[in-house]
Design a protein around this motif. Structure first.
Motif, PDB file in Angstrom:
ATOM      1  N   MET A  71      34.553  45.984  48.319  1.00 38.85           N
ATOM      2  CA  MET A  71      35.554  44.519  47.642  1.00 38.85           C
ATOM      3  C   MET A  71      36.381  45.494  46.866  1.00 38.85           C
ATOM      4  SD  MET A  71      33.840  42.257  44.424  1.00 38.85           S
ATOM      5  CE  MET A  71      33.199  44.366  43.690  1.00 38.85           C
ATOM      6  N   ILE A  72      37.827  44.707  47.468  1.00 40.39           N
ATOM      7  CA  ILE A  72      39.174  45.368  46.249  1.00 40.39           C
ATOM      8  C   ILE A  72      39.456  44.553  45.570  1.00 40.39           C
ATOM      9  CG2 ILE A  72      41.420  45.669  46.691  1.00 40.39           C
ATOM     10  CD1 ILE A  72      41.532  45.736  50.630  1.00 40.39           C
ATOM     11  N   PRO A  73      39.316  45.081  44.013  1.00 45.15           N
ATOM     12  CA  PRO A  73      39.881  44.734  42.258  1.00 45.15           C
ATOM     13  C   PRO A  73      41.241  44.127  43.100  1.00 45.15           C
ATOM     14  CG  PRO A  73      39.505  47.106  42.391  1.00 45.15           C
ATOM     15  CD  PRO A  73      39.949  46.538  44.116  1.00 45.15           C
ATOM     16  N   LEU A  74      41.186  42.733  42.164  1.00 45.95           N
ATOM     17  CA  LEU A  74      42.115  42.248  42.487  1.00 45.95           C
ATOM     18  C   LEU A  74      43.365  42.547  41.712  1.00 45.95           C
ATOM     19  CD1 LEU A  74      41.087  38.669  41.415  1.00 45.95           C
ATOM     20  CD2 LEU A  74      41.540  39.164  43.643  1.00 45.95           C
ATOM     21  N   ARG A  75      44.991  42.450  41.815  1.00 49.55           N
ATOM     22  CA  ARG A  75      46.248  42.968  41.465  1.00 49.55           C
ATOM     23  C   ARG A  75      46.497  42.169  39.830  1.00 49.55           C
ATOM     24  NH1 ARG A  75      48.032  42.099  46.292  1.00 49.55           N
ATOM     25  NH2 ARG A  75      49.180  40.257  45.643  1.00 49.55           N
ATOM     26  N   PRO A  76      47.209  42.332  38.875  1.00 47.89           N
ATOM     27  CA  PRO A  76      47.170  41.611  37.531  1.00 47.89           C
ATOM     28  C   PRO A  76      48.052  40.015  38.141  1.00 47.89           C
ATOM     29  CG  PRO A  76      48.536  44.291  37.767  1.00 47.89           C
ATOM     30  CD  PRO A  76      47.513  44.077  39.006  1.00 47.89           C
ATOM     31  N   ASP A  77      49.013  40.201  39.339  1.00 48.41           N
ATOM     32  CA  ASP A  77      49.052  39.272  39.487  1.00 48.41           C
ATOM     33  C   ASP A  77      48.133  38.295  39.582  1.00 48.41           C
ATOM     34  OD1 ASP A  77      49.528  40.446  41.726  1.00 48.41           O
ATOM     35  OD2 ASP A  77      50.310  39.388  42.581  1.00 48.41           O
ATOM     36  N   GLU A  78      47.634  38.874  40.649  1.00 46.87           N
ATOM     37  CA  GLU A  78      46.461  38.016  41.118  1.00 46.87           C
ATOM     38  C   GLU A  78      45.250  37.099  39.964  1.00 46.87           C
ATOM     39  OE1 GLU A  78      46.014  39.524  45.745  1.00 46.87           O
ATOM     40  OE2 GLU A  78      44.951  40.112  44.040  1.00 46.87           O
ATOM     41  N   LEU A  85      31.655  31.662  39.257  1.00 40.25           N
ATOM     42  CA  LEU A  85      32.306  32.839  38.545  1.00 40.25           C
ATOM     43  C   LEU A  85      30.865  34.512  38.676  1.00 40.25           C
ATOM     44  CD1 LEU A  85      35.137  32.745  36.290  1.00 40.25           C
ATOM     45  CD2 LEU A  85      35.350  33.479  38.648  1.00 40.25           C
ATOM     46  N   GLY A  86      29.758  33.951  38.298  1.00 39.91           N
ATOM     47  CA  GLY A  86      29.245  35.143  37.590  1.00 39.91           C
ATOM     48  C   GLY A  86      28.182  34.776  38.982  1.00 39.91           C
ATOM     49  N   LEU A  87      27.497  34.262  39.582  1.00 43.17           N
ATOM     50  CA  LEU A  87      27.272  33.744  40.484  1.00 43.17           C
ATOM     51  C   LEU A  87      28.053  35.153  42.296  1.00 43.17           C
ATOM     52  CD1 LEU A  87      25.617  30.878  41.288  1.00 43.17           C
ATOM     53  CD2 LEU A  87      24.423  32.769  40.492  1.00 43.17           C
ATOM     54  N   LEU A  88      29.247  34.762  42.524  1.00 46.58           N
ATOM     55  CA  LEU A  88      30.526  35.359  42.923  1.00 46.58           C
ATOM     56  C   LEU A  88      30.603  37.028  42.565  1.00 46.58           C
ATOM     57  CD1 LEU A  88      33.160  32.682  43.353  1.00 46.58           C
ATOM     58  CD2 LEU A  88      31.226  33.282  45.860  1.00 46.58           C
ATOM     59  N   ALA A  89      30.519  37.378  41.523  1.00 40.70           N
ATOM     60  CA  ALA A  89      30.377  38.382  40.579  1.00 40.70           C
ATOM     61  C   ALA A  89      29.137  38.924  41.310  1.00 40.70           C
ATOM     62  CB  ALA A  89      31.188  38.977  38.962  1.00 40.70           C
ATOM     63  N   GLN A  90      28.015  38.261  41.061  1.00 36.49           N
ATOM     64  CA  GLN A  90      26.923  39.174  41.516  1.00 36.49           C
ATOM     65  C   GLN A  90      26.866  39.309  42.552  1.00 36.49           C
ATOM     66  OE1 GLN A  90      23.965  40.281  39.915  1.00 36.49           O
ATOM     67  NE2 GLN A  90      24.356  39.732  38.093  1.00 36.49           N
ATOM     68  N   ALA A  91      27.415  38.470  43.765  1.00 37.33           N
ATOM     69  CA  ALA A  91      27.107  39.024  45.275  1.00 37.33           C
ATOM     70  C   ALA A  91      28.238  39.797  45.869  1.00 37.33           C
ATOM     71  CB  ALA A  91      26.872  36.815  45.434  1.00 37.33           C
ATOM     72  N   ASP A  92      28.958  40.334  44.971  1.00 41.62           N
ATOM     73  CA  ASP A  92      29.590  41.293  44.925  1.00 41.62           C
ATOM     74  C   ASP A  92      31.012  40.256  46.067  1.00 41.62           C
ATOM     75  OD1 ASP A  92      28.703  43.096  43.745  1.00 41.62           O
ATOM     76  OD2 ASP A  92      27.497  44.443  45.788  1.00 41.62           O
ATOM     77  N   LEU A  93      31.743  39.750  45.799  1.00 46.78           N
ATOM     78  CA  LEU A  93      32.528  38.848  46.529  1.00 46.78           C
ATOM     79  C   LEU A  93      33.808  38.791  45.268  1.00 46.78           C
ATOM     80  CD1 LEU A  93      30.434  35.916  47.997  1.00 46.78           C
ATOM     81  CD2 LEU A  93      31.391  38.014  49.267  1.00 46.78           C
ATOM     82  N   VAL A  94      33.952  38.923  44.112  1.00 46.10           N
ATOM     83  CA  VAL A  94      34.974  39.460  43.270  1.00 46.10           C
ATOM     84  C   VAL A  94      34.740  40.073  42.842  1.00 46.10           C
ATOM     85  CG1 VAL A  94      34.436  37.876  41.751  1.00 46.10           C
ATOM     86  CG2 VAL A  94      36.434  37.794  41.904  1.00 46.10           C
ATOM     87  N   ALA A  95      36.004  41.012  42.330  1.00 44.61           N
ATOM     88  CA  ALA A  95      35.333  41.777  41.006  1.00 44.61           C
ATOM     89  C   ALA A  95      36.534  41.575  39.421  1.00 44.61           C
ATOM     90  CB  ALA A  95      36.231  43.215  41.619  1.00 44.61           C
ATOM     91  N   LEU A  96      35.068  40.607  38.824  1.00 48.69           N
ATOM     92  CA  LEU A  96      36.633  40.175  37.667  1.00 48.69           C
ATOM     93  C   LEU A  96      36.905  41.198  36.560  1.00 48.69           C
ATOM     94  CD1 LEU A  96      33.258  38.260  36.308  1.00 48.69           C
ATOM     95  CD2 LEU A  96      35.344  37.957  38.133  1.00 48.69           C
ATOM     96  N   PRO A  97      37.837  41.049  35.678  1.00 46.91           N
ATOM     97  CA  PRO A  97      38.298  41.974  35.564  1.00 46.91           C
ATOM     98  C   PRO A  97      36.941  42.346  33.674  1.00 46.91           C
ATOM     99  CG  PRO A  97      39.897  40.207  35.186  1.00 46.91           C
ATOM    100  CD  PRO A  97      38.718  39.565  36.188  1.00 46.91           C
ATOM    101  N   HIS A 123      41.387  33.455  46.810  1.00 52.04           N
ATOM    102  CA  HIS A 123      42.719  33.619  47.044  1.00 52.04           C
ATOM    103  C   HIS A 123      43.273  32.757  46.391  1.00 52.04           C
ATOM    104  CE1 HIS A 123      41.679  33.854  51.925  1.00 52.04           C
ATOM    105  NE2 HIS A 123      40.794  32.668  51.264  1.00 52.04           N
ATOM    106  N   PRO A 124      43.469  33.975  45.686  1.00 53.08           N
ATOM    107  CA  PRO A 124      44.233  33.247  43.660  1.00 53.08           C
ATOM    108  C   PRO A 124      45.780  32.544  43.417  1.00 53.08           C
ATOM    109  CG  PRO A 124      43.173  35.466  44.395  1.00 53.08           C
ATOM    110  CD  PRO A 124      43.208  35.022  45.314  1.00 53.08           C
ATOM    111  N   TRP A 125      46.348  32.923  45.338  1.00 50.80           N
ATOM    112  CA  TRP A 125      47.635  32.866  45.017  1.00 50.80           C
ATOM    113  C   TRP A 125      47.569  30.863  45.440  1.00 50.80           C
ATOM    114  CZ3 TRP A 125      51.313  33.214  42.012  1.00 50.80           C
ATOM    115  CH2 TRP A 125      50.813  34.648  41.195  1.00 50.80           C
ATOM    116  N   ILE A 126      46.644  30.686  46.782  1.00 47.56           N
ATOM    117  CA  ILE A 126      46.580  29.168  47.279  1.00 47.56           C
ATOM    118  C   ILE A 126      46.221  28.798  46.402  1.00 47.56           C
ATOM    119  CG2 ILE A 126      45.770  27.706  49.140  1.00 47.56           C
ATOM    120  CD1 ILE A 126      45.538  31.106  50.861  1.00 47.56           C
ATOM    121  N   ALA A 127      45.204  29.104  45.567  1.00 44.02           N
ATOM    122  CA  ALA A 127      44.190  28.574  44.483  1.00 44.02           C
ATOM    123  C   ALA A 127      45.671  27.870  43.116  1.00 44.02           C
ATOM    124  CB  ALA A 127      43.075  29.108  44.074  1.00 44.02           C
TER     125      ALA A 127
END
Length: 203
Positions: A1-8, A31-43, A161-165
């Motif tokens: 899982m690649i951490p999001l860049r600051p702009d993302e 957000l919490g469930l996605l983080a638990q599933a390792d689908l996003v690296a929250l700050p 897809h932060p920028w699409i969202a």
């Protein structure tokens, strides 16, 4: 899982703020469930959302809102009260997400998050007010379900897809601003009609 860049992260915060304006409990739980599933690296400042306690409480409140938000008339009272939850929560999410920025930029991010949430929430409340006088409950229920799905879907897209969202969010904000006059006109017409019927002499 690649951490999001600051702009993302900022782009994600924009979209999640809008989702919070629709249903803050759905956005937080997603957000919490996605983080638990390792689908996003929250700050780091948002790691509290990964707690099962936070996910559980958010999920429980989502269930409460799911039913409260689908009862005509009562949903207006519920959503009016939720103004004091959704907007501050979105501002706090944006503040936490931008914790790596200088204090001034972080404050701007928080204000932007609260403002985006307020526009989304205001559009939702105005549209509900226009639909509620309808004698059938199905349009109200359909709108509520659509808002729940939109909050969850937008939050998920924001993490992948932060920028699409963020782009979708900007388009939705523009649409709400453009439609706000129509929604408020429909709202005034509905309440004028209600006052006219109540004032009409009985035969």
């Amino acid at each position: 899982m690649i951490p999001l860049r600051p702009d993302e992260i900022l782009a994600m915060a924009v979209a999640v703020s809008f989702a919070a304006g629709l249903n803050v409990y759905a956005a937080a739980a997603t957000l919490g469930l996605l983080a638990q599933a390792d689908l996003v690296a929250l700050p780091p400042a948002l790691h509290v959302l990964e707690s099962w306690w936070t996910i559980g409480i958010s999920g429980l409140l989502f269930v409460v809102e799911f039913f409260a938000d689908k009862v005509p008339v009562f949903d207006l009272v519920w959503n009016a009260l939720q103004t004091f939850v959704r907007v501050p929560a979105a501002a706090l999410l944006a503040w936490s997400a931008s914790s790596s920025l200088p204090p001034a930029a972080q404050a701007i991010a928080a204000l932007a998050g609260g403002g985006i949430s307020l526009v989304a929430h205001g559009g939702k409340l105005a549209l509900r007010g226009a639909v509620t006088p309808s004698p059938e409950p199905f349009s109200n229920i359909a709108l509520s379900v659509g808002e729940d799905v939109a909050a969850i879907a937008l939050t998920w897209v924001a993490t992948q897809h932060p920028w699409i969202a963020a782009t979708v969010t900007v388009l939705l904000l523009i649409l709400i601003v453009l439609l706000m006059r129509w929604v408020l006109r429909a709202l005034r017409k509905a309440f004028t009609g209600l006052r006219g019927r109540s004032a009409a002499p009985s035969s």
